[in-house]
Motif scaffolding. Sequence first.
Motif, PDB file in Angstrom:
ATOM      1  N   ALA A  28      -4.053   8.999  -0.847  1.00 44.24           N
ATOM      2  CA  ALA A  28      -3.483  10.339  -0.890  1.00 44.24           C
ATOM      3  C   ALA A  28      -3.903  11.157   0.317  1.00 44.24           C
ATOM      4  CB  ALA A  28      -3.913  11.044  -2.172  1.00 44.24           C
ATOM      5  N   PHE A  29      -2.966  11.930   0.839  1.00 47.82           N
ATOM      6  CA  PHE A  29      -3.235  12.879   1.925  1.00 47.82           C
ATOM      7  C   PHE A  29      -2.785  14.259   1.471  1.00 47.82           C
ATOM      8  CE2 PHE A  29      -2.709   8.792   3.874  1.00 47.82           C
ATOM      9  CZ  PHE A  29      -3.552   8.772   4.964  1.00 47.82           C
ATOM     10  N   THR A  30      -3.565  15.275   1.767  1.00 48.19           N
ATOM     11  CA  THR A  30      -3.139  16.640   1.493  1.00 48.19           C
ATOM     12  C   THR A  30      -3.884  17.598   2.405  1.00 48.19           C
ATOM     13  OG1 THR A  30      -3.013  18.416  -0.150  1.00 48.19           O
ATOM     14  CG2 THR A  30      -4.813  16.822  -0.392  1.00 48.19           C
ATOM     15  N   GLY A  31      -3.168  18.606   2.878  1.00 49.30           N
ATOM     16  CA  GLY A  31      -3.796  19.646   3.677  1.00 49.30           C
ATOM     17  C   GLY A  31      -4.312  20.784   2.824  1.00 49.30           C
ATOM     18  N   THR A  32      -4.152  20.652   1.506  1.00 53.32           N
ATOM     19  CA  THR A  32      -4.611  21.674   0.580  1.00 53.32           C
ATOM     20  C   THR A  32      -5.996  21.310   0.069  1.00 53.32           C
ATOM     21  OG1 THR A  32      -2.352  22.146  -0.113  1.00 53.32           O
ATOM     22  CG2 THR A  32      -4.098  22.849  -1.596  1.00 53.32           C
ATOM     23  N   PRO A  33      -6.911  22.271  -0.015  1.00 44.97           N
ATOM     24  CA  PRO A  33      -8.260  21.962  -0.492  1.00 44.97           C
ATOM     25  C   PRO A  33      -8.271  21.334  -1.880  1.00 44.97           C
ATOM     26  CG  PRO A  33      -8.224  24.117   0.499  1.00 44.97           C
ATOM     27  CD  PRO A  33      -6.800  23.659   0.432  1.00 44.97           C
ATOM     28  N   LEU A  34      -9.375  20.707  -2.195  1.00 43.38           N
ATOM     29  CA  LEU A  34      -9.520  19.957  -3.427  1.00 43.38           C
ATOM     30  C   LEU A  34      -9.517  20.887  -4.632  1.00 43.38           C
ATOM     31  CD1 LEU A  34     -12.510  17.803  -2.156  1.00 43.38           C
ATOM     32  CD2 LEU A  34     -10.080  17.522  -1.701  1.00 43.38           C
ATOM     33  N   ILE A  92       0.857  -1.189   0.000  1.00 43.49           N
ATOM     34  CA  ILE A  92       0.000   0.000   0.000  1.00 43.49           C
ATOM     35  C   ILE A  92       0.895   1.241   0.000  1.00 43.49           C
ATOM     36  CG2 ILE A  92      -1.768   1.310   1.235  1.00 43.49           C
ATOM     37  CD1 ILE A  92      -2.737  -1.288   2.465  1.00 43.49           C
ATOM     38  N   ILE A  93       0.630   2.138  -0.933  1.00 44.60           N
ATOM     39  CA  ILE A  93       1.364   3.408  -1.007  1.00 44.60           C
ATOM     40  C   ILE A  93       0.521   4.495  -0.356  1.00 44.60           C
ATOM     41  CG2 ILE A  93       2.428   5.108  -2.532  1.00 44.60           C
ATOM     42  CD1 ILE A  93       2.563   2.917  -4.677  1.00 44.60           C
ATOM     43  N   LEU A  94       1.125   5.270   0.549  1.00 46.75           N
ATOM     44  CA  LEU A  94       0.440   6.388   1.198  1.00 46.75           C
ATOM     45  C   LEU A  94       1.234   7.654   0.900  1.00 46.75           C
ATOM     46  CD1 LEU A  94       0.483   3.745   3.429  1.00 46.75           C
ATOM     47  CD2 LEU A  94      -1.394   5.167   4.278  1.00 46.75           C
ATOM     48  N   CYS A  95       0.645   8.575   0.153  1.00 47.49           N
ATOM     49  CA  CYS A  95       1.334   9.769  -0.327  1.00 47.49           C
ATOM     50  C   CYS A  95       0.900  10.996   0.456  1.00 47.49           C
ATOM     51  CB  CYS A  95       1.038   9.995  -1.810  1.00 47.49           C
ATOM     52  SG  CYS A  95       1.632   8.679  -2.896  1.00 47.49           S
ATOM     53  N   ASP A  96       1.868  11.674   1.058  1.00 52.02           N
ATOM     54  CA  ASP A  96       1.579  12.942   1.726  1.00 52.02           C
ATOM     55  C   ASP A  96       1.778  14.076   0.731  1.00 52.02           C
ATOM     56  OD1 ASP A  96       0.861  14.631   3.735  1.00 52.02           O
ATOM     57  OD2 ASP A  96       2.825  14.670   4.698  1.00 52.02           O
ATOM     58  N   GLU A  97       1.125  15.219   0.976  1.00 54.92           N
ATOM     59  CA  GLU A  97       1.173  16.366   0.060  1.00 54.92           C
ATOM     60  C   GLU A  97       0.895  15.907  -1.371  1.00 54.92           C
ATOM     61  OE1 GLU A  97       1.120  19.122   1.295  1.00 54.92           O
ATOM     62  OE2 GLU A  97       2.063  18.994   3.245  1.00 54.92           O
ATOM     63  N   ALA A  98      -0.210  15.200  -1.542  1.00 57.76           N
ATOM     64  CA  ALA A  98      -0.490  14.504  -2.797  1.00 57.76           C
ATOM     65  C   ALA A  98      -0.943  15.428  -3.925  1.00 57.76           C
ATOM     66  CB  ALA A  98      -1.559  13.431  -2.553  1.00 57.76           C
ATOM     67  N   HIS A  99      -0.943  16.724  -3.700  1.00 57.27           N
ATOM     68  CA  HIS A  99      -1.345  17.660  -4.753  1.00 57.27           C
ATOM     69  C   HIS A  99      -0.165  18.106  -5.594  1.00 57.27           C
ATOM     70  CE1 HIS A  99      -0.144  19.918  -1.191  1.00 57.27           C
ATOM     71  NE2 HIS A  99       0.338  20.806  -2.037  1.00 57.27           N
ATOM     72  N   ARG A 100       1.062  17.603  -5.312  1.00 53.75           N
ATOM     73  CA  ARG A 100       2.237  18.233  -5.912  1.00 53.75           C
ATOM     74  C   ARG A 100       2.935  17.375  -6.957  1.00 53.75           C
ATOM     75  NH1 ARG A 100       4.260  21.120  -0.580  1.00 53.75           N
ATOM     76  NH2 ARG A 100       5.364  19.194  -0.184  1.00 53.75           N
ATOM     77  N   THR A 101       3.606  16.307  -6.555  1.00 54.51           N
ATOM     78  CA  THR A 101       4.569  15.648  -7.448  1.00 54.51           C
ATOM     79  C   THR A 101       4.141  14.263  -7.920  1.00 54.51           C
ATOM     80  OG1 THR A 101       5.711  14.923  -5.437  1.00 54.51           O
ATOM     81  CG2 THR A 101       6.595  16.841  -6.550  1.00 54.51           C
ATOM     82  N   GLN A 102       2.871  13.932  -7.789  1.00 58.81           N
ATOM     83  CA  GLN A 102       2.422  12.592  -8.165  1.00 58.81           C
ATOM     84  C   GLN A 102       1.917  12.511  -9.601  1.00 58.81           C
ATOM     85  OE1 GLN A 102       1.852  13.824  -5.067  1.00 58.81           O
ATOM     86  NE2 GLN A 102       3.261  12.376  -4.133  1.00 58.81           N
ATOM     87  N   TYR A 103       2.045  13.572 -10.380  1.00 62.51           N
ATOM     88  CA  TYR A 103       1.400  13.607 -11.688  1.00 62.51           C
ATOM     89  C   TYR A 103       2.373  13.688 -12.863  1.00 62.51           C
ATOM     90  CZ  TYR A 103      -2.161  14.873  -8.321  1.00 62.51           C
ATOM     91  OH  TYR A 103      -2.977  14.887  -7.221  1.00 62.51           O
ATOM     92  N   GLY A 104       3.667  13.763 -12.603  1.00 65.12           N
ATOM     93  CA  GLY A 104       4.649  13.868 -13.670  1.00 65.12           C
ATOM     94  C   GLY A 104       5.422  12.577 -13.867  1.00 65.12           C
ATOM     95  N   THR A 105       6.689  12.711 -14.263  1.00 65.13           N
ATOM     96  CA  THR A 105       7.515  11.539 -14.559  1.00 65.13           C
ATOM     97  C   THR A 105       7.786  10.701 -13.314  1.00 65.13           C
ATOM     98  OG1 THR A 105       9.498  12.902 -14.305  1.00 65.13           O
ATOM     99  CG2 THR A 105       8.614  12.645 -16.527  1.00 65.13           C
TER     100      THR A 105
END
Length: 504
Positions: free
Chosen positions: A127-133, A98-111
């Motif tokens: 995914a976890f993020t403190g930034t709104p959707l 199981i992968i658990l990603c913090d600050e998931a709004h940033r670097t999970q979408y590129g290479t």
Amino acid sequence: MSMVFLTIKIRRDPALRDYKLVFITDRRQLHDQLTATFGRTQDETVHDAKSIKHLQTLLHNNTPDLITATMQKFQDRSLLDPTQPATDFRPNPSDKIIILCDEAHRTQYGTLGSFMNHVLPNAPKIAFTGTPLITTDKTRNEFGSYIDTYTIEQSVADGATVQILYEGRQPKTKVTGDSLDNLFDQYFADYSGQEKEQIKNRYGTQQAILEAADRIKQICQDMVQHYRSVVEPNGFKAMIVTTSRQAAVTYKEMLDQIDAPESAVIISGDHNDEPHLVPHTDPHKQKQQIQQFQQPIQESPLSFLIVKDMLLTGFDAPVCQVMYLDRKLMDHNLLQAIARVNRTKPHKSCGYIVDYYGLSDYLSEALEVFTSEDVKGALISIEDEIPKLKARHTRCIQHFKGLDLSAIDDCIHLLKDEGKRQQFEIDFRNFSKQMEIVLPNPAANPFLRDLRLLGKICHGAKNLYRDEQLDITAAGQKVRQLIEQHLQTTGVDPKIPRSHPSIY
């Protein structure tokens, strides 16, 4: 802590306890913080991936490990640079990871995100993020539907964070909405025409204005006045966010010139840095300064941290109450940055964003990628707090309807009933908290007399009825000082309760 509690729950579940858990962050500081937190809370070894090769080894171990790693380790450098040796980062097709990603709004979408999916093709991701959707479907497409959401307003209402108040300062210093050429001429009036052109060509008009020493000195003078009157009385500290590393150093120089509270610059370094930048880029020194800043002001006088990009995400310092903003921030960068001042701490009634750049001119643009519901309440103007003050004042004085508050004995006798005293304590606490927020804004002045008298009533009722709930020491320092000064001028010791049944 959400990750910690989820991990505990997974380890207690018979169907999931044998899964390998991989925790991903994208900043070194966040990684160190997460690794240390798991080390303190989990009854198992936490495997910290030190390198790409080490991560590869950990992922292929056939054991239910708990692994922490940075997103940047999911790469094969030979794919980007043919001169680099291949890492032989083989995929692990196991579905018991199981992968658990913090600050998931940033670097999970590129290479990097693509390579992680290649290496762990069958691992579910949370995914976890403190930034709104965000309004796009990017997050949902990568991680699936939302498991749970928790809005900014809910967090404030629950007491998990404090409300952030926005205040724009010094229109002459902002670099939006005005003619940049006029501002440039103002701050570089002593330079020749040729020198001005050279500055514009090298830095650009806006950058030159933001780094101008005269402008920064004006801001520092206003900033220190605000800090000393609003923030310092309660023992809190401040961050300054600047447009460049050069501006950060200039802020430090100007603060030192005007004998401001102790400050430190925290900026990244480069091997080609000019000599005046180098002293502020030493990681070991920075670590010490950050630790000093996080300490109570009584233990460390370091009151200001001056940054450009560093510490704007993941930095946890409840002692920080105000952020002085002098650069343009957008999207999640803005919301992550202002959240540095929303951490709770005793006597911290709110956090402040004091804006010298001109954020209000582009706020809608800055937050347009988020849904309106999720950013509602993110920033509230200090002006919006004044009606709340009036309402809480009205609620407080209604306890003594028909009486002049200066008739202290009569007012105290109205609180004979314990239930009435409890309600008065709640209302007075809320009024005091709101006064603490608004002071020293002149809008609070009409309520100062009643604040002092209500404080005296509260103190007298506490002594007469031996009711420890009625305690003015719970108020913020600005409010407490006003009440205590009034009590002392009328011959009452606010700190030592009477041993006999005197009213006040």
